[in-house]
Design a protein around this motif. Structure first.
Motif, PDB file in Angstrom:
ATOM      1  N   PRO A 244       0.793  -1.355  -0.193  1.00  0.00           N
ATOM      2  CA  PRO A 244       0.452  -0.080  -0.106  1.00  0.00           C
ATOM      3  C   PRO A 244       0.663   1.267  -0.318  1.00  0.00           C
ATOM      4  O   PRO A 244       0.681   2.094  -0.364  1.00  0.00           O
ATOM      5  N   GLU A 245       2.067   1.698   0.830  1.00  0.00           N
ATOM      6  CA  GLU A 245       2.447   2.390   0.736  1.00  0.00           C
ATOM      7  C   GLU A 245       3.619   2.815  -0.545  1.00  0.00           C
ATOM      8  O   GLU A 245       3.280   4.082  -0.542  1.00  0.00           O
ATOM      9  N   GLN A 246       3.881   1.478  -1.017  1.00  0.00           N
ATOM     10  CA  GLN A 246       4.529   1.937  -2.378  1.00  0.00           C
ATOM     11  C   GLN A 246       3.744   2.260  -3.906  1.00  0.00           C
ATOM     12  O   GLN A 246       4.201   3.393  -4.947  1.00  0.00           O
ATOM     13  N   VAL A 247       2.294   2.203  -3.802  1.00  0.00           N
ATOM     14  CA  VAL A 247       1.512   2.251  -4.362  1.00  0.00           C
ATOM     15  C   VAL A 247       1.064   3.774  -4.619  1.00  0.00           C
ATOM     16  O   VAL A 247       0.840   4.776  -5.243  1.00  0.00           O
ATOM     17  N   TYR A 248       1.268   4.103  -3.164  1.00  0.00           N
ATOM     18  CA  TYR A 248       0.426   5.492  -2.685  1.00  0.00           C
ATOM     19  C   TYR A 248       1.934   6.648  -3.174  1.00  0.00           C
ATOM     20  O   TYR A 248       2.307   7.345  -3.865  1.00  0.00           O
ATOM     21  N   ALA A 249       2.881   6.343  -2.758  1.00  0.00           N
ATOM     22  CA  ALA A 249       3.132   7.115  -2.449  1.00  0.00           C
ATOM     23  C   ALA A 249       4.471   6.528  -4.005  1.00  0.00           C
ATOM     24  O   ALA A 249       5.290   8.053  -3.812  1.00  0.00           O
ATOM     25  N   GLU A 250       4.371   6.025  -4.691  1.00  0.00           N
ATOM     26  CA  GLU A 250       5.093   5.775  -5.596  1.00  0.00           C
ATOM     27  C   GLU A 250       4.755   5.274  -6.264  1.00  0.00           C
ATOM     28  O   GLU A 250       5.244   4.311  -7.000  1.00  0.00           O
ATOM     29  N   PRO A 251       3.367   6.379  -7.319  1.00  0.00           N
ATOM     30  CA  PRO A 251       2.759   5.325  -8.507  1.00  0.00           C
ATOM     31  C   PRO A 251       3.511   5.494  -9.797  1.00  0.00           C
ATOM     32  O   PRO A 251       4.455   5.673 -10.206  1.00  0.00           O
ATOM     33  N   ALA A 252       3.806   4.459 -10.367  1.00  0.00           N
ATOM     34  CA  ALA A 252       4.502   3.890 -11.350  1.00  0.00           C
ATOM     35  C   ALA A 252       3.733   4.508 -12.466  1.00  0.00           C
ATOM     36  O   ALA A 252       4.248   4.567 -13.819  1.00  0.00           O
ATOM     37  N   THR A 253       2.874   4.352 -12.571  1.00  0.00           N
ATOM     38  CA  THR A 253       1.453   5.649 -14.604  1.00  0.00           C
ATOM     39  C   THR A 253       1.247   6.653 -13.041  1.00  0.00           C
ATOM     40  O   THR A 253       0.400   7.146 -12.237  1.00  0.00           O
ATOM     41  N   ALA A 254       0.538   7.429 -14.534  1.00  0.00           N
ATOM     42  CA  ALA A 254      -0.553   8.331 -14.220  1.00  0.00           C
ATOM     43  C   ALA A 254      -1.478   8.082 -13.964  1.00  0.00           C
ATOM     44  O   ALA A 254      -2.322   8.221 -12.945  1.00  0.00           O
ATOM     45  N   PHE A 255      -1.830   7.151 -14.603  1.00  0.00           N
ATOM     46  CA  PHE A 255      -3.637   6.490 -13.750  1.00  0.00           C
ATOM     47  C   PHE A 255      -3.094   6.618 -12.793  1.00  0.00           C
ATOM     48  O   PHE A 255      -4.456   6.529 -12.020  1.00  0.00           O
ATOM     49  N   VAL A 256      -2.373   5.366 -12.120  1.00  0.00           N
ATOM     50  CA  VAL A 256      -2.508   5.287 -10.369  1.00  0.00           C
ATOM     51  C   VAL A 256      -2.004   6.389  -9.346  1.00  0.00           C
ATOM     52  O   VAL A 256      -2.955   6.341  -8.667  1.00  0.00           O
ATOM     53  N   ALA A 257      -1.136   7.048  -9.875  1.00  0.00           N
ATOM     54  CA  ALA A 257      -1.360   8.663  -9.133  1.00  0.00           C
ATOM     55  C   ALA A 257      -2.788   8.579  -9.277  1.00  0.00           C
ATOM     56  O   ALA A 257      -3.227   9.822  -8.019  1.00  0.00           O
TER      57      ALA A 257
END
Length: 386
Positions: A244-257
Motif C-alpha cells: 500500500p505504501e509503495q503504490v500510494y507514495a510511488e505511483p508507477a503511472t499517471a493512472f495510478v497517481a
C-alpha cells in the motif's frame, strides 16, 4: 521489495513499468501465467502474470470494467481463460471444474439460502464434502466463533443485519479450510460504519487462519487499509504491484497517481538542472524545483505528481517551493479541510490541511508550499521516472 507477489517470472522487458517487477515467489499459493480472457472479440484481460505468496492478503484494485472481477472469477472456475494457465498450490486448475477447486467464495450479495438456518448455510460446503455430522457441528461452531456470531445456528438470514449476514457468508467460505479465499466487493452493500468494522474483522480472521486471500474492490481506502500487496488494474492490464505504501507514495503511472488518492498532476518542462535537482517551468506559469531519481534534460516534458497531503497551506515559509493561489472551494471535515486552489492558468490543485483555528474560505488568497523531494516525476509517456 516484498515477495508476496510478482509479475511474470521472465526478466522484465525493456520499458517495463516501474513497480511491476517484483522478486519471484518461491512457492506461490496462486499463480497466473500470461493470462488472457476474451468475451468474443473483447479482451477483458491480457498479459496478466502474477504469483501470490501463501498466507498473504492481496487486493485487485481498479475502476469498474478493468478486469479485476474477471480475474477473480477465473480462479474460481466461473470464467474460462482464453490463453495462459492458473495454478493453485502448484497444481494447474484452469481446466479443473469449480467443485474440485478448494476455494472459498464471498460475494457482494452474500448469496445465503434464505430458507436455511445459519447452521445449514455454513455447513453447506461440508455436507457436499461428506464430512461426518459431529465434525460438521464442530467446524460450524468454530467458524461462527471466528466471525463473532456464536449461538446463531438456528436463526434465519432474515433475522440478521446486513453485517451479520456478511459474517455468515464469510464463515461459510472458511469453514472447510480452503486453500484460497476469494472476496468480490464483499463490503459494498454495507453502510460506512459497518464497512470499517468488517475491514478489521476480515483482516483479523485472515491473519488468524493464515489463509491466502484475494480481495476485489474499487475502493482505494479498503485496499490501502487491508492489503499486504495491491495489484492496480486498468483496461485489463496490471498498472502496478506493490505494498500500500509503495503504490500510494510511488505511483508507477499517471493512472495510478490519479486513481489512488487523486494526486495533483502538474505538467511542465525542465528549464534547468543542477545534478538531480531540476527547475520545472509549470504550465500554470510558475516555476518549482524537484528532486529527480536521474539527471533530466533541459526541455524534457514531465508531469509533477504531488499528493494533497504534501501541500502545506498558509504555512509555506519553510518550503522551497511556494505558490500563491486563490481558494475556489472548501470542504470542512471537522479536524481537517480539503481546499481546491487555483494557482493560475486554470490549474487547480487540491490540498488537505489539519485545522487548528480558522478555516480558509472561497475567494481567499493563500500560499501553498511543498518540498522538492515530496513529488514523483512522470515522463512524457506517463511513467514514473526512476
Amino acid at each position: 521489495m516484498h515477495d508476496s507477489l510478482h509479475t511474470s517470472p521472465r526478466p522484465a522487458a525493456a520499458g517495463a513499468l516501474p513497480g511491476t517487477d517484483l522478486a519471484p515467489v518461491r512457492q506461490p499459493a496462486v499463480e497466473f501465467r500470461d493470462i488472457a480472457i476474451a468475451y468474443g472479440r473483447f479482451m477483458a484481460v491480457r498479459d496478466f502474470s502474477l504469483a501470490i505468496r501463501k498466507g498473504s492478503f492481496v487486493t485487485l484494485l481498479g475502476p469498474s470494467g478493468c478486469g479485476k472481477t474477471t480475474i477473480l472469477r477465473s480462479i474460481a472456475g466461473l470464467v474460462d481463460v482464453t490463453e495462459g494457465q492458473i495454478s493453485i498450490g502448484g497444481r494447474r486448475v484452469d481446466d479443473v471444474p469449480i467443485y474440485k477447486r478448494n476455494i472459498g467464495l464471498v460475494f457482494q450479495s452474500y448469496a445465503l439460502f434464505p430458507h436455511k438456518s445459519v447452521f445449514d448455510n455454513v455447513a453447506f460446503g461440508l455436507k457436499y464434502r461428506k464430512v461426518s455430522k459431529p465434525e460438521i457441528a464442530r467446524r460450524v461452531g468454530k467458524a461462527l466463533e471466528m466471525v463473532r456470531l456464536p449461538g446463531s445456528e438456528r436463526k434465519l438470514p432474515s433475522q440478521l443485519s446486513g453485517g451479520q449476514q456478511q459474517r455468515i457468508a464469510l464463515a461459510r467460505a472458511i469453514v472447510f479450510e480452503p486453500e484460497v479465499l476469494l472476496m468480490d466487493e464483499p463490503l459494498s452493500a454495507l453502510d460506512a460504519n459497518m464497512r470499517e468494522e468488517m475491514r478489521v474483522e476480515i483482516k483479523k480472521i485472515q491473519k488468524e487462519t493464515g489463509i491466502t486471500a484475494i480481495f476485489v474492490t474499487h475502493d482505494q481506502e479498503e485496499a490501502l487499509s487491508m492489503s499486504d500487496q495491491i495489484v492496480v488494474m486498468n483496461a485489463g492490464r496490471i498498472e502496478q504491484i506493490g505494498t500500500p505504501e509503495q503504490v500510494y507514495a510511488e505511483p508507477a503511472t499517471a493512472f495510478v497517481a490519479d486513481f489512488l488518492g487523486k494526486a495533483n498532476m502538474l505538467p511542465g518542462t525542465v528549464a534547468a538542472v543542477d545534478g538531480l535537482v531540476a527547475t520545472i517551468a509549470l504550465a500554470a506559469g510558475r516555476s518549482v524545483t524537484a528532486l529527480s531519481p536521474r539527471v533530466l534534460a533541459p526541455g524534457e516534458s514531465i508531469t509533477l505528481v504531488v499528493r494533497p497531503q504534501k501541500l502545506q497551506v498558509a504555512a509555506a515559509g519553510a518550503c522551497a517551493n511556494r505558490l500563491a493561489g486563490k481558494i475556489v472551494s472548501t470542504s470542512y471535515l471537522g479536524g481537517s479541510a480539503v481546499y481546491e486552489i487555483d494557482i493560475g492558468q486554470g490549474s487547480v490543485v487540491r490540498a488537505y490541511a489539519l485545522i487548528d483555528g480558522k478555516v480558509a474560505r472561497e475567494g481567499e488568497t493563500v500560499e501553498i508550499g511543498f518540498d522538492p523531494a515530496a513529488c514523483v516525476l512522470l515522463d512524457a509517456q506517463g511513467r514514473r521516472i526512476a
